[in-house]
Design a protein around this motif. Structure first.
Motif, mmCIF file in Angstrom:
data_model
loop_
_atom_site.group_PDB
_atom_site.id
_atom_site.type_symbol
_atom_site.label_atom_id
_atom_site.label_comp_id
_atom_site.label_asym_id
_atom_site.label_seq_id
_atom_site.Cartn_x
_atom_site.Cartn_y
_atom_site.Cartn_z
ATOM 1 N N GLN A 254 0.869 -1.203 -0.110
ATOM 2 C CA GLN A 254 -0.145 0.076 0.132
ATOM 3 C C GLN A 254 0.850 1.287 -0.048
ATOM 4 O O GLN A 254 1.678 1.609 0.757
ATOM 5 C CB GLN A 254 -0.686 0.083 1.229
ATOM 6 C CG GLN A 254 -2.075 -1.113 1.217
ATOM 7 C CD GLN A 254 -2.973 -0.795 2.265
ATOM 8 O OE1 GLN A 254 -2.676 -0.708 3.475
ATOM 9 N NE2 GLN A 254 -4.475 -0.880 1.873
ATOM 10 N N ILE A 296 -8.642 3.240 3.075
ATOM 11 C CA ILE A 296 -7.304 2.146 2.623
ATOM 12 C C ILE A 296 -7.345 1.340 3.918
ATOM 13 O O ILE A 296 -6.893 -0.147 3.693
ATOM 14 C CB ILE A 296 -6.299 3.230 3.061
ATOM 15 C CG1 ILE A 296 -6.269 4.459 1.803
ATOM 16 C CG2 ILE A 296 -4.950 2.509 2.914
ATOM 17 C CD1 ILE A 296 -5.216 5.217 1.810
ATOM 18 N N ARG A 300 -7.506 -2.828 3.172
ATOM 19 C CA ARG A 300 -6.226 -3.651 4.026
ATOM 20 C C ARG A 300 -7.062 -4.919 4.661
ATOM 21 O O ARG A 300 -6.648 -5.988 4.729
ATOM 22 C CB ARG A 300 -5.437 -2.735 5.035
ATOM 23 C CG ARG A 300 -4.063 -3.557 5.559
ATOM 24 C CD ARG A 300 -3.429 -2.715 6.149
ATOM 25 N NE ARG A 300 -4.126 -1.702 6.957
ATOM 26 C CZ ARG A 300 -4.334 -0.397 6.892
ATOM 27 N NH1 ARG A 300 -3.717 0.257 5.817
ATOM 28 N NH2 ARG A 300 -4.687 0.365 7.877
#
Length: 318
Positions: A254, A296, A300
């Motif tokens: 990421q 985000i 994840r």
């Protein structure tokens, strides 16, 4: 860590290790060559209960949060946080997760280990055991800018591997593998730990650089020329870009498109170096502090859950 309320010494329920015995050897070939492990008996582990409200956790529910301390030798005690959920859930499908936090943040919000508190609590509610080592190098002992950094790096990997020991010790029937999730320096040491310890089954790598000296030169002046060249040579076997080449576990990268500390070219170099790992690389309209962006975090978690589903299928659990 001024949130201590109750001290509990633990030894009897340490099932991943013999509670006061010797440690199984989980070292990879790389671990045996580069990262000698200093074994620590779980009889030394001391857990101190933490009031979730003191660390700003909302709706903590049935989870328990502790600080841990385990004396490694006369000079060093490994410290961190342990999050765990209901025992029934752990028995069914719980997994082990180690978080490697960043060097930065806002005090009491997401500084260092705080950045992963809410995430660890979320996983713990589902029956997982999460460990967040506080870390020693570079969080407490900074870079020297010389070959003396090598034992500091080895010691920090040792610190993470002790965290794995602690996480696995909380299961009566231990899972086969652990997830490691790291950000910034924590991501760099997550790569090294995955290279050293066979218990890592997958990794989330968030916004690292490929060489320690890129950031260590910010923390300490390292003169150009012979001094920097000698430092690069000493550190090369331990650099993330060197060790990620040997990984074969699934990896999620990421990165932020507007990262003020990581260049896109360097990020791509590290991603490309993971030649043997099933990998995904995702880029976001964000800055370096990736844990401040809920979408985000959600991506994840979706990826981590997909790995857990695969692992649990082999364990015959739902």
């Amino acid at each position: 860590m001024g949130v201590l309320t109750k001290v509990v010494s633990v030894c009897g329920i340490m099932m991943a290790l013999s509670s006061c015995g010797t440690r199984e050897d989980y070292a990879t070939a790389t671990g045996k060559r580069l990262f000698p492990f200093q074994s620590v008996s779980m009889s030394r582990l001391v857990l101190t209960k933490v009031d979730p409200g003191k660390i700003k956790l909302k709706d903590a529910g049935a989870i328990r949060v502790y600080t841990y301390a385990i004396k490694v030798d006369s000079k060093y005690t490994a410290r961190g946080y342990l999050f765990e959920g209901p025992k029934d859930e752990r028995k069914k499908s719980g997994n082990a997760i180690l978080f490697g936090h960043w060097l930065g943040g806002i005090s009491g919000v997401d500084t260092s280990e705080w950045e992963f508190f809410s995430e660890a609590a979320s996983y713990a509610r589902e029956g997982n055991v999460c460990v967040i080592p506080l870390g020693h190098h570079p969080w407490i002992e900074s870079s020297t800018g010389t070959a003396e950094d090598v034992p500091l790096v080895i010691g920090q990997v040792n610190d993470y591997r002790i965290g794995l020991d602690i996480a696995f010790s909380r299961f009566r029937k231990k899972p086969a593998k652990a997830m490691i999730i790291g950000h910034d320096y924590g991501a760099m040491f997550s790569i090294l730990t995955a290279a050293a310890d066979s218990r890592i089954g997958a990794a989330v790598i968030m916004a690292p650089v490929s060489y320690f000296y890129y950031w260590n030169r910010i923390l300490r002046s390292i003169p150009e020329g012979q001094v920097l060249d000698a430092y690069k040579e000493a550190m090369l076997p331990y650099e993330p870009i060197t060790l990620i080449k040997g990984l074969s576990v699934p990896v999620l990268f990421q990165y932020a498109e507007s990262d003020q500390f990581v260049s896109k070219s360097d990020a791509l170099s590290l991603i490309d170096a993971a030649v043997a790992s099933p990998k995904e690389a995702r880029w976001y309209k964000a800055t370096h502090n990736l844990t401040r962006y809920p979408p985000i975090t959600a991506e994840r978690k979706k990826w981590v859950d997909s790995q857990f589903e695969r692992w649990n299928a082999t364990r015959n659990v739902e």
